[in-house]
Scaffold this active site. Structure first.
Site, mmCIF file in Angstrom:
data_model
loop_
_atom_site.group_PDB
_atom_site.id
_atom_site.type_symbol
_atom_site.label_atom_id
_atom_site.label_comp_id
_atom_site.label_asym_id
_atom_site.label_seq_id
_atom_site.Cartn_x
_atom_site.Cartn_y
_atom_site.Cartn_z
ATOM 1 N N SER A 76 0.823 -1.209 0.000
ATOM 2 C CA SER A 76 0.000 0.000 0.000
ATOM 3 C C SER A 76 0.858 1.260 0.000
ATOM 4 O O SER A 76 0.337 2.356 -0.064
ATOM 5 C CB SER A 76 -0.940 0.007 1.198
ATOM 6 O OG SER A 76 -0.223 -0.235 2.372
ATOM 7 N N ASN A 99 -3.861 5.999 -0.859
ATOM 8 C CA ASN A 99 -3.373 6.403 0.461
ATOM 9 C C ASN A 99 -2.815 7.818 0.495
ATOM 10 O O ASN A 99 -2.710 8.415 1.553
ATOM 11 C CB ASN A 99 -2.358 5.396 0.984
ATOM 12 C CG ASN A 99 -3.074 4.152 1.474
ATOM 13 O OD1 ASN A 99 -4.101 4.266 2.136
ATOM 14 N ND2 ASN A 99 -2.577 2.978 1.130
ATOM 15 N N HIS A 145 -2.981 -3.511 -5.792
ATOM 16 C CA HIS A 145 -3.381 -3.067 -4.452
ATOM 17 C C HIS A 145 -4.877 -3.267 -4.199
ATOM 18 O O HIS A 145 -5.714 -2.638 -4.836
ATOM 19 C CB HIS A 145 -2.994 -1.586 -4.289
ATOM 20 C CG HIS A 145 -3.227 -1.036 -2.934
ATOM 21 N ND1 HIS A 145 -3.485 0.292 -2.693
ATOM 22 C CD2 HIS A 145 -3.242 -1.636 -1.716
ATOM 23 C CE1 HIS A 145 -3.641 0.489 -1.397
ATOM 24 N NE2 HIS A 145 -3.508 -0.663 -0.787
ATOM 25 N N GLU A 161 -6.237 -1.159 -7.306
ATOM 26 C CA GLU A 161 -5.413 -0.059 -7.809
ATOM 27 C C GLU A 161 -4.147 -0.709 -8.389
ATOM 28 O O GLU A 161 -3.416 -1.384 -7.659
ATOM 29 C CB GLU A 161 -5.082 0.856 -6.621
ATOM 30 C CG GLU A 161 -4.322 2.104 -6.955
ATOM 31 C CD GLU A 161 -4.122 2.991 -5.700
ATOM 32 O OE1 GLU A 161 -3.766 2.460 -4.631
ATOM 33 O OE2 GLU A 161 -4.322 4.213 -5.808
HETATM 34 N N1 CAA Z 1 -15.053 -10.459 4.571
HETATM 35 C C1 CAA Z 1 -16.087 -10.667 3.718
HETATM 36 N N2 CAA Z 1 -17.257 -10.005 3.764
HETATM 37 C C2 CAA Z 1 -17.407 -9.078 4.739
HETATM 38 C C3 CAA Z 1 -16.383 -8.804 5.662
HETATM 39 C C4 CAA Z 1 -15.175 -9.550 5.560
HETATM 40 N N3 CAA Z 1 -14.142 -9.352 6.387
HETATM 41 N N4 CAA Z 1 -16.823 -7.823 6.494
HETATM 42 C C5 CAA Z 1 -18.068 -7.496 6.106
HETATM 43 N N5 CAA Z 1 -18.426 -8.253 5.042
HETATM 44 C C6 CAA Z 1 -19.682 -8.210 4.301
HETATM 45 C C7 CAA Z 1 -20.840 -8.642 5.147
HETATM 46 O O1 CAA Z 1 -20.969 -10.058 5.129
HETATM 47 C C8 CAA Z 1 -22.015 -7.955 4.490
HETATM 48 O O2 CAA Z 1 -22.428 -8.680 3.346
HETATM 49 P P1 CAA Z 1 -23.977 -8.668 2.853
HETATM 50 O O3 CAA Z 1 -24.272 -7.281 2.400
HETATM 51 O O4 CAA Z 1 -23.959 -9.670 1.751
HETATM 52 O O5 CAA Z 1 -24.777 -9.098 4.036
HETATM 53 C C9 CAA Z 1 -21.414 -6.633 4.007
HETATM 54 O O6 CAA Z 1 -19.993 -6.854 3.947
HETATM 55 C C10 CAA Z 1 -21.702 -5.486 4.929
HETATM 56 O O7 CAA Z 1 -21.245 -5.832 6.229
HETATM 57 P P2 CAA Z 1 -21.989 -5.463 7.583
HETATM 58 O O8 CAA Z 1 -23.455 -5.337 7.325
HETATM 59 O O9 CAA Z 1 -21.514 -6.403 8.616
HETATM 60 O O10 CAA Z 1 -21.365 -4.074 8.020
HETATM 61 P P3 CAA Z 1 -21.301 -2.690 7.263
HETATM 62 O O11 CAA Z 1 -22.506 -2.441 6.440
HETATM 63 O O12 CAA Z 1 -20.904 -1.728 8.315
HETATM 64 O O13 CAA Z 1 -20.084 -2.874 6.253
HETATM 65 C C11 CAA Z 1 -17.819 -2.584 5.725
HETATM 66 C C12 CAA Z 1 -18.806 -3.207 6.692
HETATM 67 C C13 CAA Z 1 -18.003 -3.223 4.330
HETATM 68 C C14 CAA Z 1 -16.439 -2.903 6.249
HETATM 69 C C15 CAA Z 1 -18.108 -1.044 5.623
HETATM 70 O O14 CAA Z 1 -18.146 -0.491 6.912
HETATM 71 C C16 CAA Z 1 -17.087 -0.291 4.820
HETATM 72 O O15 CAA Z 1 -17.138 -0.263 3.601
HETATM 73 N N6 CAA Z 1 -16.108 0.372 5.504
HETATM 74 C C17 CAA Z 1 -15.001 1.084 4.860
HETATM 75 C C18 CAA Z 1 -13.951 0.094 4.481
HETATM 76 C C19 CAA Z 1 -12.785 0.713 3.796
HETATM 77 O O16 CAA Z 1 -12.687 1.912 3.580
HETATM 78 N N7 CAA Z 1 -11.815 -0.129 3.439
HETATM 79 C C20 CAA Z 1 -10.593 0.303 2.823
HETATM 80 C C21 CAA Z 1 -9.565 0.509 3.886
HETATM 81 S S1 CAA Z 1 -8.043 1.060 3.180
HETATM 82 C C22 CAA Z 1 -7.273 -0.346 2.661
HETATM 83 O O17 CAA Z 1 -7.712 -1.436 2.843
HETATM 84 C C23 CAA Z 1 -6.027 -0.200 1.893
HETATM 85 C C24 CAA Z 1 -4.869 0.447 2.467
HETATM 86 O O18 CAA Z 1 -3.875 0.523 1.729
HETATM 87 C C25 CAA Z 1 -4.762 0.980 3.839
#
Ligand code: CAA
Length: 295
Positions: free
Chosen positions: A130, A203, A153, A165
């Site tokens: 990342s 990032n 990424h 990405e």
């Molecule tokens: N693996 C697989 N599926 C998952 C999961 C996981 N670890 N966590 C959640 N899910 C799925 C759930 O099963 C659910 O699926 P359905 O819609 O089919 O039921 C769906 O995602 C939504 O989950 P929840 O209802 O439990 O919770 P939510 O609506 O709050 O969503 C979230 C959770 C998807 C994490 C949401 O909060 C979100 O999009 N958050 C932001 C995440 C983000 O920004 N990620 C990028 C981070 S930066 C990065 O990764 C890169 C870097 O370089 C730092």
């Protein structure tokens, strides 16, 4: 879908090797087996981590079947495509390897040197980094392999987030970038391309935003709950920035800010003092049970 399979096979990708069975590696392996329908070899030097990863993959597949998103037959087929192996030595016939270990340049250099020794000619060597420079990682593969290295990424959780990405190193050939794009699309992802600059696009924009939220907290602008609620409800973000920082890991956020600051020399990327102190205290967010919130 059959389109996905075709896209993957057209670009000669039938077998994937994943290095690292943590959250990211496991997610990548699962989506490749389920959606791109390729055979996946998952390598990790911890047997316990491999077993835990495969168990988690089974749980996620079972959940999708339960929700009616995947047939039992497709879930079984995806599971049968996932195989754990002891190490990179088993990658003698993969078409692409994706490295997803922790963010350490010496560790990645070592892994890419072994991949260069093991993979067949023409295979793609990809990194889920990342923030580490792809041109540096590619250089560790030697002059013949460097054109086959690319940044790939993903975002956490990999099965949910729709983006990959892609980051070409200076050395990456256009043909390798095109094959990487086709493979990411076969995994059901949308692709963006970023140059090999600190933090890439994702990032470079996300981490200063999170860092500013932490500075707002440490200077008493608002409570952590109000900072998060403002962004969640005011801007429609799925998580507020402090919750997201806990989710990503505060050590990861700090190390990316440090890369941005060091490589650009620009003081606008100075990590918040509170962020540094929290990492020193071992408050790393969700994974350690405590960050801005308790888990
Ligand atoms: N693996 C697989 N599926 C998952 C999961 C996981 N670890 N966590 C959640 N899910 C799925 C759930 O099963 C659910 O699926 P359905 O819609 O089919 O039921 C769906 O995602 C939504 O989950 P929840 O209802 O439990 O919770 P939510 O609506 O709050 O969503 C979230 C959770 C998807 C994490 C949401 O909060 C979100 O999009 N958050 C932001 C995440 C983000 O920004 N990620 C990028 C981070 S930066 C990065 O990764 C890169 C870097 O370089 C730092």
């Amino acid at each position: 879908s059959s389109f996905s399979t075709t896209a993957a096979s057209l670009h000669g990708i039938q077998r994937l090797g994943v290095v690292g069975a943590g959250q990211m590696g496991l997610g990548i392996a699962l989506v490749a087996a389920r959606t791109a329908k390729v055979d996946v070899l998952l390598a990790d030097n911890s047997e316990a981590q491999l077993a835990k990863g495969l168990k988690f993959a089974e749980t996620l597949l079972a959940k999708e079947v339960q929700k009616g998103k995947l047939s039992q037959e497709d879930a079984d087929a995806a599971r049968s495509r996932l195989k754990s192996v002891k190490g990179i030595e088993a990658f003698g016939d993969v078409d692409i390897a994706i490295e997803a270990v922790s963010e350490s340049l010496p560790l990645k250099e070592k892994i890419f040197a072994s991949l260069a020794d093991t993979l067949p000619a023409g295979a793609i060597l990809a990194s889920n980094t990342s923030s580490i420079s792809l041109s540096k990682i590619a250089a560790a593969c030697g002059p013949e392999r460097a054109s086959h290295c690319v940044g790939f990424h993903f975002f956490n959780p990999v099965p949910v987030m729709k983006l990959v990405e892609l980051i070409p190193a200076l050395q990456t050939s256009p043909e390798v970038l095109a094959r990487a794009r086709a493979f990411a699309e076969a995994m059901g992802k949308t692709v963006t391309v970023s140059q090999d600059t600190p933090g890439f696009v994702s990032n470079r924009l996300l981490m200063p935003f999170i860092n500013e939220a932490i500075i707002a907290l440490e200077t008493g602008v608002a409570s952590k709950e109000d900072i998060d609620t403002t962004l969640k409800l005011g801007m429609g973000h799925p998580m507020g920035p402090l919750t997201l920082a806990d989710f990503i890991g505060l050590d990861t956020c700090l190390s990316i800010m440090e890369v941005l600051q060091r490589e650009t020399g620009d003081t606008k990327y100075r990590p918040s003092v509170l962020l540094g102190r929290m990492v020193s205290a071992g408050w790393l967010g969700k994974k350690s049970g405590k960050g801005f919130y308790e888990y």
